[in-house]
Scaffold this active site. Structure first.
Site, mmCIF file in Angstrom:
data_model
loop_
_atom_site.group_PDB
_atom_site.id
_atom_site.type_symbol
_atom_site.label_atom_id
_atom_site.label_comp_id
_atom_site.label_asym_id
_atom_site.label_seq_id
_atom_site.Cartn_x
_atom_site.Cartn_y
_atom_site.Cartn_z
ATOM 1 N N GLY A 48 -36.612 -23.897 -74.924
ATOM 2 C CA GLY A 48 -35.880 -22.617 -74.903
ATOM 3 C C GLY A 48 -34.732 -22.722 -73.921
ATOM 4 O O GLY A 48 -34.593 -21.911 -73.001
ATOM 5 N N GLY A 52 -30.343 -17.409 -71.613
ATOM 6 C CA GLY A 52 -31.227 -16.686 -70.703
ATOM 7 C C GLY A 52 -31.751 -17.546 -69.562
ATOM 8 O O GLY A 52 -31.018 -18.341 -68.958
ATOM 9 N N LEU A 141 -39.446 -19.876 -74.228
ATOM 10 C CA LEU A 141 -39.139 -19.366 -75.575
ATOM 11 C C LEU A 141 -39.212 -17.849 -75.598
ATOM 12 O O LEU A 141 -40.075 -17.255 -74.951
ATOM 13 C CB LEU A 141 -40.160 -19.878 -76.588
ATOM 14 C CG LEU A 141 -40.184 -21.349 -76.946
ATOM 15 C CD1 LEU A 141 -41.155 -21.576 -78.102
ATOM 16 C CD2 LEU A 141 -38.804 -21.854 -77.315
ATOM 17 N N TYR A 236 -44.398 -1.940 -71.775
ATOM 18 C CA TYR A 236 -44.452 -3.386 -71.532
ATOM 19 C C TYR A 236 -45.858 -3.863 -71.152
ATOM 20 O O TYR A 236 -46.604 -4.355 -71.988
ATOM 21 C CB TYR A 236 -43.394 -3.799 -70.486
ATOM 22 C CG TYR A 236 -43.092 -5.274 -70.610
ATOM 23 C CD1 TYR A 236 -41.942 -5.731 -71.242
ATOM 24 C CD2 TYR A 236 -44.000 -6.223 -70.166
ATOM 25 C CE1 TYR A 236 -41.705 -7.079 -71.399
ATOM 26 C CE2 TYR A 236 -43.768 -7.583 -70.314
ATOM 27 C CZ TYR A 236 -42.617 -8.000 -70.926
ATOM 28 O OH TYR A 236 -42.396 -9.345 -71.095
ATOM 29 N N VAL A 275 -30.728 -8.180 -68.534
ATOM 30 C CA VAL A 275 -30.159 -8.048 -69.875
ATOM 31 C C VAL A 275 -30.068 -9.450 -70.480
ATOM 32 O O VAL A 275 -29.316 -10.294 -69.978
ATOM 33 C CB VAL A 275 -28.755 -7.426 -69.809
ATOM 34 C CG1 VAL A 275 -28.122 -7.356 -71.192
ATOM 35 C CG2 VAL A 275 -28.812 -6.046 -69.178
HETATM 36 P P1 NAI Z 1 -33.434 -15.755 -74.615
HETATM 37 O O1 NAI Z 1 -33.491 -15.093 -75.939
HETATM 38 O O2 NAI Z 1 -32.172 -15.679 -73.825
HETATM 39 O O3 NAI Z 1 -33.775 -17.333 -74.781
HETATM 40 C C1 NAI Z 1 -34.791 -17.772 -75.650
HETATM 41 C C2 NAI Z 1 -34.674 -19.249 -75.915
HETATM 42 O O4 NAI Z 1 -35.702 -19.631 -76.821
HETATM 43 C C3 NAI Z 1 -33.344 -19.694 -76.558
HETATM 44 O O5 NAI Z 1 -32.967 -20.948 -76.005
HETATM 45 C C4 NAI Z 1 -33.720 -19.898 -78.036
HETATM 46 O O6 NAI Z 1 -32.916 -20.846 -78.733
HETATM 47 C C5 NAI Z 1 -35.131 -20.428 -77.871
HETATM 48 N N1 NAI Z 1 -35.966 -20.295 -79.060
HETATM 49 C C6 NAI Z 1 -36.379 -19.158 -79.672
HETATM 50 N N2 NAI Z 1 -37.157 -19.474 -80.744
HETATM 51 C C7 NAI Z 1 -37.241 -20.829 -80.791
HETATM 52 C C8 NAI Z 1 -37.894 -21.756 -81.647
HETATM 53 N N3 NAI Z 1 -38.658 -21.349 -82.663
HETATM 54 N N4 NAI Z 1 -37.731 -23.075 -81.390
HETATM 55 C C9 NAI Z 1 -36.945 -23.514 -80.367
HETATM 56 N N5 NAI Z 1 -36.328 -22.679 -79.514
HETATM 57 C C10 NAI Z 1 -36.466 -21.351 -79.737
HETATM 58 O O7 NAI Z 1 -34.689 -15.186 -73.798
HETATM 59 P P2 NAI Z 1 -35.019 -14.918 -72.248
HETATM 60 O O8 NAI Z 1 -34.823 -13.485 -71.953
HETATM 61 O O9 NAI Z 1 -34.397 -15.939 -71.378
HETATM 62 O O10 NAI Z 1 -36.610 -15.118 -72.255
HETATM 63 C C11 NAI Z 1 -37.261 -16.312 -71.891
HETATM 64 C C12 NAI Z 1 -38.624 -15.973 -71.308
HETATM 65 O O11 NAI Z 1 -38.444 -15.176 -70.122
HETATM 66 C C13 NAI Z 1 -39.505 -15.139 -72.247
HETATM 67 O O12 NAI Z 1 -40.842 -15.569 -72.112
HETATM 68 C C14 NAI Z 1 -39.364 -13.738 -71.686
HETATM 69 O O13 NAI Z 1 -40.476 -12.921 -71.981
HETATM 70 C C15 NAI Z 1 -39.279 -14.049 -70.192
HETATM 71 N N6 NAI Z 1 -38.750 -12.964 -69.354
HETATM 72 C C16 NAI Z 1 -37.582 -12.293 -69.680
HETATM 73 C C17 NAI Z 1 -37.158 -11.250 -68.885
HETATM 74 C C18 NAI Z 1 -35.901 -10.496 -69.207
HETATM 75 O O14 NAI Z 1 -35.697 -9.419 -68.648
HETATM 76 N N7 NAI Z 1 -35.035 -11.004 -70.046
HETATM 77 C C19 NAI Z 1 -37.874 -10.862 -67.650
HETATM 78 C C20 NAI Z 1 -39.007 -11.688 -67.361
HETATM 79 C C21 NAI Z 1 -39.433 -12.673 -68.212
#
Ligand code: NAI
Length: 398
Positions: A48, A52, A141, A236, A275
């Site tokens: 991932g 993010g 992810l 959440y 965000v």
């Molecule tokens: P994001 O959407 O920016 O990044 C997700 C990543 O996963 C991307 O690189 C995407 O290409 C990859 N991805 C998705 N499906 C895939 C697949 N089937 N195969 C390969 N790659 C795949 O998400 P974000 O926000 O960075 O989230 C990452 C983690 O952080 C998650 O577990 C989320 O719950 C956690 N998190 C997010 C917060 C927030 O406020 N955004 C706060 C705390 C935790």
């Protein structure tokens, strides 16, 4: 071709390649001037990696002091007759270019992280580029779907458990506040979310790496979680996503035991609300994000993904005699978010916020800009009136 932001609801349908490059460069500049990561890992796999937290972690570990080589897995679209391609596609390309210019290795594997094929490609890349071993795996992810192995999919649902919850989403297309009531999840939806966003796939990745002898002595692995204050719990922590995160926390403990054979460790890392492509989707979270951004910026404690990741690696995960953990063995990067003064102020703003005043009571401008920045728009020093050479873009490979 001139590329404009196209947004449907809370989903960006276009991305600006030059802007994505600038956003990657801005993050690189930040970590180069920040408190450096000492005794960091040299060979890192990020599942991932293209946006993010995953992208920020990759940038921090490459340019923020550790000088790591990285393998990044992501699921992104390149240019086609359907469009210019996704922001993550260009983030991969420009990150790799910068890493190579700095003498670092950066391998991008674009495909479904749940598939056997991608796992095989990763193991082969570890063999070829990392002398067969990896020091750190970051599992980041965020997705709504996971193949169930029988030709179908498990689907995650963002819903409360037990009772209905009402909350607002900020529609980024119309800039309107939209109230919605979410009915409680069914058992199938709870199970689906657990399968997609819980710890099972993280564990299976680590097992795959152990079974292929790809885990170095002193290996570490982390995955990201969210807990948040009481005001966000109904949607959440007490809902489907929270159930999946609790499962992820339990997986971290099981993995930690398993990794003791390698002097290794596994930690769930609780991050701050931010965000991102994934979080603007969560109904009811947007007003909280508006109030949180406003408050933390005023208090001088606001962080985006890049600041969170640099602080994680430089002050918590590496360079310390002992990794600071809470009573449940979690690494807490939400410490500043949950500061009582911060939450007190956020609570006051939320009490006043409504459909008419959310743009002034909350940091709507910051919320919107961050969202646009994720897709390469609204960045300083990018000439958005300049024609984009699509043929040249089509030749760029991740
Ligand atoms: P994001 O959407 O920016 O990044 C997700 C990543 O996963 C991307 O690189 C995407 O290409 C990859 N991805 C998705 N499906 C895939 C697949 N089937 N195969 C390969 N790659 C795949 O998400 P974000 O926000 O960075 O989230 C990452 C983690 O952080 C998650 O577990 C989320 O719950 C956690 N998190 C997010 C917060 C927030 O406020 N955004 C706060 C705390 C935790």
């Amino acid at each position: 071709m001139i590329i404009e932001p196209i947004i449907s609801g809370v989903v960006a349908r276009s991305a600006h390649p030059e802007g994505c490059k600038k956003a990657v460069d801005n993050q690189i500049d930040y970590v180069k001037s920040a408190n450096p990561i000492k005794n960091g890992p040299k060979r890192v796999l990020i599942i991932g990696a293209s946006s993010g937290f995953g992208l920020a972690a990759r940038i921090a570990l490459t340019f923020g002091g550790a000088e790591a080589d990285t393998i990044g897995v992501s699921f992104e679209r390149g240019p086609s007759d359907k469009g210019i391609g996704s922001a993550g596609w260009y983030n991969n390309i420009f990150f790799k270019k910068r890493a190579e210019q700095a003498g670092r290795r950066a391998i991008n594997i674009v495909g479904d992280a749940f598939s056997k094929d991608v796992r095989e490609q990763v193991i082969e890349a570890i063999e070829t580029y990392f002398e067969g071993e990896v020091d750190l795996v970051i599992y980041s992810l965020a997705t709504g779907l996971r193949p169930d192995g029988n030709g179908g999919f498990w689907r995650s649902a963002i819903k409360p458990i037990g009772e209905s919850v009402s909350g607002a989403t900020i529609n980024l297309e119309t800039e309107q506040w939209e109230e919605a009531t979410l009915s409680p999840a069914t058992d199938e939806e709870i199970q689906g979310t657990l399968k997609v966003m819980g710890g099972e796939d993280w564990e299976s990745w680590i097992d795959t790496l152990i079974n292929s002898d790809s885990v170095a002595d002193g290996f570490k692995t982390i995955a990201f979680s969210y807990i948040g204050p009481a005001v966000t719990h109904p949607i959440y922590l007490d809902g489907t996503l929270g159930r999946a995160k609790v499962d992820l926390h339990q997986t971290s403990h099981a993995l930690n035991l398993e990794l003791s054979n390698f002097n290794g460790n596994a930690y769930a890392t609780v991050c701050k609300a931010l965000v991102t492509k994934a979080s603007v989707f969560i109904p009811g979270l947007s007003p909280y994000l508006l109030a949180l951004y406003k408050t933390m910026k005023a208090q001088g404690t606001h962080e985006e993904c890049i600041e969170q990741m640099q602080r994680l690696f430089s002050t918590k995960l590496y360079g310390q005699d002992k990794i600071p953990l809470d009573g449940e063995r979690l690494i807490r990067m939400d410490d500043w978010e949950l500061n009582p003064d911060t939450q007190n102020q956020v609570g006051k703003l939320l009490e006043q916020m409504n459909a008419e005043n959310f743009k002034t009571i909350g940091d709507f401008e910051g919320f919107q800009n961050t969202f646009l920045n994720l897709n390469g728009f609204a960045l300083d020093d990018v000439d958005y009136t300049k024609e984009i050479d699509v043929e040249r873009l089509q030749k760029l490979r991740p």
